[in-house]
Motif scaffolding. Structure first.
Motif, PDB file in Angstrom:
ATOM      1  N   ASP A 190       0.848  -1.184   0.000  1.00 58.43           N
ATOM      2  CA  ASP A 190       0.000   0.000   0.000  1.00 58.43           C
ATOM      3  C   ASP A 190       0.888   1.240   0.000  1.00 58.43           C
ATOM      4  O   ASP A 190       1.888   1.290   0.723  1.00 58.43           O
ATOM      5  CB  ASP A 190      -0.890  -0.017   1.246  1.00 58.43           C
ATOM      6  N   ALA A 191       0.545   2.241  -0.813  1.00 61.08           N
ATOM      7  CA  ALA A 191       1.388   3.428  -0.893  1.00 61.08           C
ATOM      8  C   ALA A 191       0.592   4.609  -1.419  1.00 61.08           C
ATOM      9  O   ALA A 191      -0.462   4.446  -2.038  1.00 61.08           O
ATOM     10  CB  ALA A 191       2.587   3.177  -1.815  1.00 61.08           C
ATOM     11  N   VAL A 192       1.109   5.801  -1.153  1.00 63.09           N
ATOM     12  CA  VAL A 192       0.595   7.014  -1.779  1.00 63.09           C
ATOM     13  C   VAL A 192       1.634   7.466  -2.799  1.00 63.09           C
ATOM     14  O   VAL A 192       2.793   7.691  -2.454  1.00 63.09           O
ATOM     15  CB  VAL A 192       0.340   8.132  -0.749  1.00 63.09           C
ATOM     16  N   ILE A 193       1.220   7.567  -4.053  1.00 63.33           N
ATOM     17  CA  ILE A 193       2.108   8.017  -5.121  1.00 63.33           C
ATOM     18  C   ILE A 193       1.703   9.437  -5.505  1.00 63.33           C
ATOM     19  O   ILE A 193       0.531   9.692  -5.790  1.00 63.33           O
ATOM     20  CB  ILE A 193       2.022   7.107  -6.359  1.00 63.33           C
ATOM     21  N   SER A 194       2.677  10.344  -5.507  1.00 61.15           N
ATOM     22  CA  SER A 194       2.387  11.751  -5.781  1.00 61.15           C
ATOM     23  C   SER A 194       3.158  12.258  -6.983  1.00 61.15           C
ATOM     24  O   SER A 194       4.297  11.868  -7.233  1.00 61.15           O
ATOM     25  CB  SER A 194       2.754  12.616  -4.563  1.00 61.15           C
ATOM     26  N   HIS A 195       2.509  13.151  -7.710  1.00 65.34           N
ATOM     27  CA  HIS A 195       3.142  13.893  -8.802  1.00 65.34           C
ATOM     28  C   HIS A 195       2.607  15.317  -8.694  1.00 65.34           C
ATOM     29  O   HIS A 195       1.444  15.573  -8.999  1.00 65.34           O
ATOM     30  CB  HIS A 195       2.791  13.284 -10.154  1.00 65.34           C
ATOM     31  N   ILE A 230       8.460  11.103  -9.380  1.00 67.04           N
ATOM     32  CA  ILE A 230       7.290  10.854  -8.544  1.00 67.04           C
ATOM     33  C   ILE A 230       7.768  10.635  -7.114  1.00 67.04           C
ATOM     34  O   ILE A 230       8.928  10.288  -6.879  1.00 67.04           O
ATOM     35  CB  ILE A 230       6.474   9.637  -9.031  1.00 67.04           C
ATOM     36  N   SER A 231       6.872  10.853  -6.172  1.00 64.89           N
ATOM     37  CA  SER A 231       7.210  10.653  -4.763  1.00 64.89           C
ATOM     38  C   SER A 231       6.382   9.496  -4.215  1.00 64.89           C
ATOM     39  O   SER A 231       5.185   9.383  -4.508  1.00 64.89           O
ATOM     40  CB  SER A 231       6.906  11.932  -3.972  1.00 64.89           C
ATOM     41  N   VAL A 232       7.029   8.647  -3.422  1.00 66.81           N
ATOM     42  CA  VAL A 232       6.376   7.451  -2.891  1.00 66.81           C
ATOM     43  C   VAL A 232       6.351   7.521  -1.363  1.00 66.81           C
ATOM     44  O   VAL A 232       7.399   7.659  -0.723  1.00 66.81           O
ATOM     45  CB  VAL A 232       7.124   6.172  -3.325  1.00 66.81           C
ATOM     46  N   ASP A 233       5.158   7.432  -0.796  1.00 65.30           N
ATOM     47  CA  ASP A 233       4.986   7.357   0.656  1.00 65.30           C
ATOM     48  C   ASP A 233       4.577   5.929   0.988  1.00 65.30           C
ATOM     49  O   ASP A 233       3.467   5.494   0.660  1.00 65.30           O
ATOM     50  CB  ASP A 233       3.919   8.346   1.115  1.00 65.30           C
ATOM     51  N   LEU A 234       5.489   5.197   1.624  1.00 65.03           N
ATOM     52  CA  LEU A 234       5.253   3.784   1.922  1.00 65.03           C
ATOM     53  C   LEU A 234       4.512   3.564   3.237  1.00 65.03           C
ATOM     54  O   LEU A 234       4.173   2.428   3.573  1.00 65.03           O
ATOM     55  CB  LEU A 234       6.592   3.041   1.952  1.00 65.03           C
ATOM     56  N   LEU A 235       4.274   4.638   3.980  1.00 61.85           N
ATOM     57  CA  LEU A 235       3.493   4.547   5.219  1.00 61.85           C
ATOM     58  C   LEU A 235       2.362   5.559   5.171  1.00 61.85           C
ATOM     59  O   LEU A 235       2.369   6.573   5.883  1.00 61.85           O
ATOM     60  CB  LEU A 235       4.391   4.810   6.440  1.00 61.85           C
ATOM     61  N   PRO A 236       1.361   5.327   4.320  1.00 62.90           N
ATOM     62  CA  PRO A 236       0.276   6.293   4.143  1.00 62.90           C
ATOM     63  C   PRO A 236      -0.409   6.651   5.464  1.00 62.90           C
ATOM     64  O   PRO A 236      -0.707   5.772   6.282  1.00 62.90           O
ATOM     65  CB  PRO A 236      -0.697   5.573   3.211  1.00 62.90           C
ATOM     66  N   GLU A 237      -0.609   7.955   5.627  1.00 63.37           N
ATOM     67  CA  GLU A 237      -1.331   8.483   6.788  1.00 63.37           C
ATOM     68  C   GLU A 237      -0.667   8.119   8.120  1.00 63.37           C
ATOM     69  O   GLU A 237      -1.321   8.085   9.163  1.00 63.37           O
ATOM     70  CB  GLU A 237      -2.789   8.019   6.775  1.00 63.37           C
ATOM     71  N   ARG A 238       0.636   7.848   8.074  1.00 65.79           N
ATOM     72  CA  ARG A 238       1.376   7.572   9.302  1.00 65.79           C
ATOM     73  C   ARG A 238       2.584   8.494   9.367  1.00 65.79           C
ATOM     74  O   ARG A 238       3.159   8.865   8.330  1.00 65.79           O
ATOM     75  CB  ARG A 238       1.824   6.115   9.360  1.00 65.79           C
ATOM     76  N   ASP A 239       2.985   8.854  10.553  1.00 66.39           N
ATOM     77  CA  ASP A 239       4.149   9.714  10.757  1.00 66.39           C
ATOM     78  C   ASP A 239       5.377   8.816  10.874  1.00 66.39           C
ATOM     79  O   ASP A 239       5.587   8.148  11.899  1.00 66.39           O
ATOM     80  CB  ASP A 239       3.949  10.544  12.024  1.00 66.39           C
ATOM     81  N   ALA A 240       6.174   8.784   9.808  1.00 68.69           N
ATOM     82  CA  ALA A 240       7.327   7.875   9.774  1.00 68.69           C
ATOM     83  C   ALA A 240       8.328   8.199  10.871  1.00 68.69           C
ATOM     84  O   ALA A 240       8.885   7.289  11.509  1.00 68.69           O
ATOM     85  CB  ALA A 240       8.004   7.939   8.408  1.00 68.69           C
TER      86      ALA A 240
END
Length: 396
Positions: free
Chosen positions: A217-222, A256-266
């Protein structure tokens, strides 16, 4: 020479819908396709289960979820033929379906149920369908159009072009609609593959080769656009729903930017691990939240040896950034070969939004993927096909 009121080029989603609606109005309809079987892209869609619409594919959200040089263009058709209207037809037919995620509706059984429903409706409406016949020349005549189908000519008052875009050429996709539009003086915007996996250069592939087959699960941003869905690492680069979505916005040269811990504070997660598991190494901590192979590779990229209990906040920050803001730069996409849709197409400024007719060529209509309207992944493009085909069928 055979005469019809309407000839529809293309027996896909938009073409079949246009034929059904025109036939129900009492028009003499012919649907033509070069493929042996109608509705082939419907048949293979959704992993063979057909993601036939999305309950969120409404005119209210249309400007956000449909890409076009003129995002307002699609709103007329989407407001006049809604997801509920297609769902009602599916229910009437007795086709069982379910919502999978994010408003996506899939058949419980095979996608061929949708194809059969459309073909039966088309025939009940009195329309003829010719498959396995190529279309040659198209000419404007006083009474309408003359079309070479196979080795013979057919004529019609109205011509509906529903031949799709360039995506999945192995199924016969071509740029026929664009060439025909240009023949009649209509503009065509830049076209490119959409909803498509992205690829890396050889060096990056070598670096990430151990991740092939890993999904998370991830958030992908552009830029300001982001999608949270599954991310899949492949032998060529990146795929999965989140990547297919962002590919419609990504252009060559972009990162692109990848957030591997969506909605969590790494950073907070790492600080907690430092307190509660001080003897663990970074890879071990990350493996508690991510697939093991991914955690191991991230640990190697971060290259911060030692026990996490010895890490200061300053030393933890680059670890957190790697997990929540991992910047990747694809070099390309897999192209039309695997693209689900074609971005761009026939310029909507030349079409009437209510009827889909060319403003400068009375009787000529363009619908579906051929037009510069592309939806998000998840049933949006089928809803555009139903709605645009329905609109043309009401007018042609």
């Amino acid at each position: 020479m055979t005469d019809f009121d309407i000839i529809i080029l293309g027996a896909g989603a938009a073409g079949l819908m246009a034929g059904i609606e025109a036939g129900r109005r009492g028009r003499r309809v012919l649907v033509v396709d070069h493929a042996k079987n109608p509705g082939e892209k419907i048949r293979i869609s959704g992993g063979g289960r057909c993601n036939f619409t999305n309950i969120n594919a409404t005119h209210v959200l249309g400007r956000e979820r449909f890409l076009s040089s003129n995002p307002r263009f699609a709103l007329s058709a989407l407001s006049r033929f809604t997801p509920d209207m297609f769902i009602e037809r599916v229910k009437k037919r007795g086709i069982a379906f379910h919502e999978k995620t994010l408003g996506q509706l899939f058949c419980d059984g095979p996608a061929t149920q949708i194809v059969s429903m459309l073909i039966d409706d088309l025939r009940q409406a009195g329309a003829a369908i010719w498959t396995g016949r190529s279309v040659g020349s198209v000419e404007k005549i006083d009474e309408g159009f003359k079309v070479l189908v196979g080795d013979g000519y057919v004529t019609c008052e109205s011509l509906v072009v529903a031949t799709g875009g360039k995506s999945i050429p192995k199924m016969g996709a071509t740029g026929f609609a664009y060439a025909l539009a240009k023949q009649f003086g209509l503009a065509v915007t830049e076209t490119r593959p959409g909803l498509v996996p992205l690829t890396f250069e050889e060096g990056k592939l070598e670096e990430l080769k151990e991740l092939a087959g890993v999904s998370t699960d991830a958030v992908i941003s552009h830029g300001k656009t982001k999608f949270r869905e599954a991310l899949l690492f492949t032998h060529r680069g990146l795929s999965g729903p989140a990547i297919l979505q962002i590919s419609s916005y990504w252009r060559e040269g972009d990162s692109i930017s990848v957030d591997l811990l969506p909605e969590r504070d790494a950073l907070a997660m790492l600080q907690t691990a430092r307190k509660e598991q001080p003897r663990n190494h970074v890879q071990t901590v990350l493996a508690g939240h991510l697939p093991k192979r991914l955690a191991q590779l991230l640990g190697e990229l971060i290259n911060q040896p030692g026990m996490i209990g010895d890490f200061s906040d300053k030393k933890l920050q680059p670890v957190a950034d790697q997990v929540s803001r991992w910047t990747l730069k694809p070099v390309g996409s897999e192209g039309y070969r695997t693209a689900e849709v074609t971005l761009g197409g026939i310029d909507t400024t030349g079409l009437d939004a209510k009827t889909m007719m060319a403003r400068t060529v009375p009787g000529l209509y363009f619908v579906g993927e051929a037009v510069d309207v592309t939806g998000w992944l998840g049933g949006y493009n089928f809803q555009w096909a139903w709605a645009s085909g329905w609109s043309a069928g009401q007018a042609a």
